[in-house]
Design an enzyme around this catalytic site. Structure first.
Site, mmCIF file in Angstrom:
data_model
loop_
_atom_site.group_PDB
_atom_site.id
_atom_site.type_symbol
_atom_site.label_atom_id
_atom_site.label_comp_id
_atom_site.label_asym_id
_atom_site.label_seq_id
_atom_site.Cartn_x
_atom_site.Cartn_y
_atom_site.Cartn_z
ATOM 1 C CB VAL A 73 1.899 0.283 4.770
ATOM 2 C CG1 VAL A 73 0.456 -0.060 5.138
ATOM 3 C CG2 VAL A 73 2.515 1.188 5.828
ATOM 4 C CG LEU A 115 -1.929 -1.137 1.322
ATOM 5 C CD1 LEU A 115 -2.727 -1.036 2.609
ATOM 6 C CD2 LEU A 115 -2.863 -1.139 0.112
ATOM 7 N N GLY A 116 2.059 1.167 0.524
ATOM 8 C CA GLY A 116 2.917 2.344 0.596
ATOM 9 C C GLY A 116 4.188 2.021 1.347
ATOM 10 N N GLY A 156 7.728 4.080 3.496
ATOM 11 C CA GLY A 156 8.442 5.252 3.949
ATOM 12 C C GLY A 156 9.915 4.914 4.099
ATOM 13 C CB SER A 157 12.709 6.837 5.521
ATOM 14 O OG SER A 157 12.503 7.939 4.665
ATOM 15 C CG PHE A 158 12.760 4.811 9.357
ATOM 16 C CD1 PHE A 158 14.075 4.499 9.648
ATOM 17 C CD2 PHE A 158 12.414 6.151 9.211
ATOM 18 C CE1 PHE A 158 15.036 5.493 9.794
ATOM 19 C CE2 PHE A 158 13.365 7.151 9.351
ATOM 20 C CZ PHE A 158 14.682 6.828 9.639
ATOM 21 N N GLY A 159 9.703 1.935 7.040
ATOM 22 C CA GLY A 159 8.767 0.823 7.064
ATOM 23 C C GLY A 159 7.959 0.721 5.784
ATOM 24 C CG ASP A 208 5.292 12.785 9.172
ATOM 25 O OD1 ASP A 208 5.566 13.757 8.442
ATOM 26 O OD2 ASP A 208 5.457 11.609 8.807
#
Length: 312
Positions: free
Chosen positions: A71, A63-64, A66-69, A205
């Site tokens: 989804v 689904l998406g 980021g820099s650290f995880g 954020d």
């Protein structure tokens, strides 16, 4: 009270002392509510949190990320329920942020008024026995489209009015339609953000990508940068976790000279910290930028809000 009497102050001074103590215990973010949360509510939350078995988690599409995880959509094969899971990446710092996000989500789940405006957190599981970092699990809700995606549509707000439960009139011009949509989105966002602040959490954020339509309401997601100023969880005075496109110029929620106190001390001193530092203003600034993007079409471009973008 003993010292007030010892120095010969009258009944009025003693009464003022008791009034101050009572006010301090309930002043934002709340010493009494913090004590309740860390004792009874925390124990109840631990007992009621759903335990997932990795063998039952069937991972679906991404689904998406980021820099650290990352989804993913997922399904619990034992119940057939649709889920959203987040798995930490194998990069430095991802483990600490994933654990911090699990902590923040548990805090939110213990506060029903706050949880109503956030992605519904269900619990955690570990993919490998003995792993230091858990995988996070939320309930899937119909919609799951971010505000960022809607803002990127040149026909905004068409298509969003029905989803938000807004009755549009064919005679209305674009300004009126945008106005109603913006009011609905900002009312929900500010209500949720204020509720977070009431329990001592600053999101850090806020941005359209972290507002996801679930049902007929945009809810907050991604608490990897959030910090709990009641306990100091995920807070480092010398480190700011932020998106430069939406963070205020100060880049810190508190002055860098603010010491990091042990959780017990931080809990009792949190009203002082909140009164002096006003950390909630960090989120207020970010929410203001979202409001500008909702109202001004020229600010909805992909890189307009970047540090070297046209808005800056």
């Amino acid at each position: 009270a003993y010292y007030v009497k010892s120095y010969g102050y009258g009944a009025e001074a003693e009464l003022a002392f008791y009034v101050f103590c009572a006010y301090y215990l309930v002043a934002k973010p709340g010493v009494l509510s913090w004590l309740f949360d860390q004792t009874f509510a925390r124990a109840a939350g631990t007992a009621l949190e759903k335990k997932f078995d990795v063998q039952n988690i069937v991972r679906g599409r991404r689904l998406g990320a980021g820099s650290f995880g990352t989804v993913f959509a997922a399904t619990d094969s034992s119940t057939g329920k649709e889920l959203v899971i987040k798995i930490a990446k194998g990069v430095q710092g991802s483990s600490e942020l994933q654990n911090a996000e699990a902590y923040i989500n548990r805090r939110i789940a213990r506060a029903p008024l706050v949880a109503a405006g956030c992605a519904p957190f269900l619990g955690t599981y570990v993919e490998v026995e003995g792993a230091r970092t858990p995988c996070l699990v939320w309930a899937y809700q119909p919609g799951e489209t971010s505000l960022e995606e809607y803002l990127g549509d040149r026909n905004f707000p068409l298509g969003l009015e029905d989803a938000l439960g807004i009755n549009a009139r064919d005679s209305d011009d674009d300004a009126k339609r945008v106005n109603r949509v913006a009011k609905k989105i900002m009312r929900d966002l500010l209500s949720t953000t204020a509720a977070l602040h009431d329990i001592g959490i600053v999101h850090r954020d806020l941005k359209p990508a972290n507002l996801v339509l679930m049902g007929n309401k945009f809810k907050l997601v991604d608490f990897g940068a959030a910090c709990d100023l009641r306990t100091g969880e995920n807070y480092d005075p010398e480190q700011g976790l932020l998106d430069p496109n939406y963070s205020p110029p100060e880049q810190f929620i508190m002055p860098e000279k603010t010491p990091a106190a042990p959780p017990f001390v931080a809990g009792f001193l949190s009203p002082f910290l909140w009164t002096l530092g006003q950390p909630q203003l960090f989120d207020s600034y970010s929410a203001g930028l979202i409001l500008l993007q909702l109202g001004v079409p020229q600010l909805r471009g992909k890189n307009v809000m970047a540090p070297n973008g046209a808005f800056q």
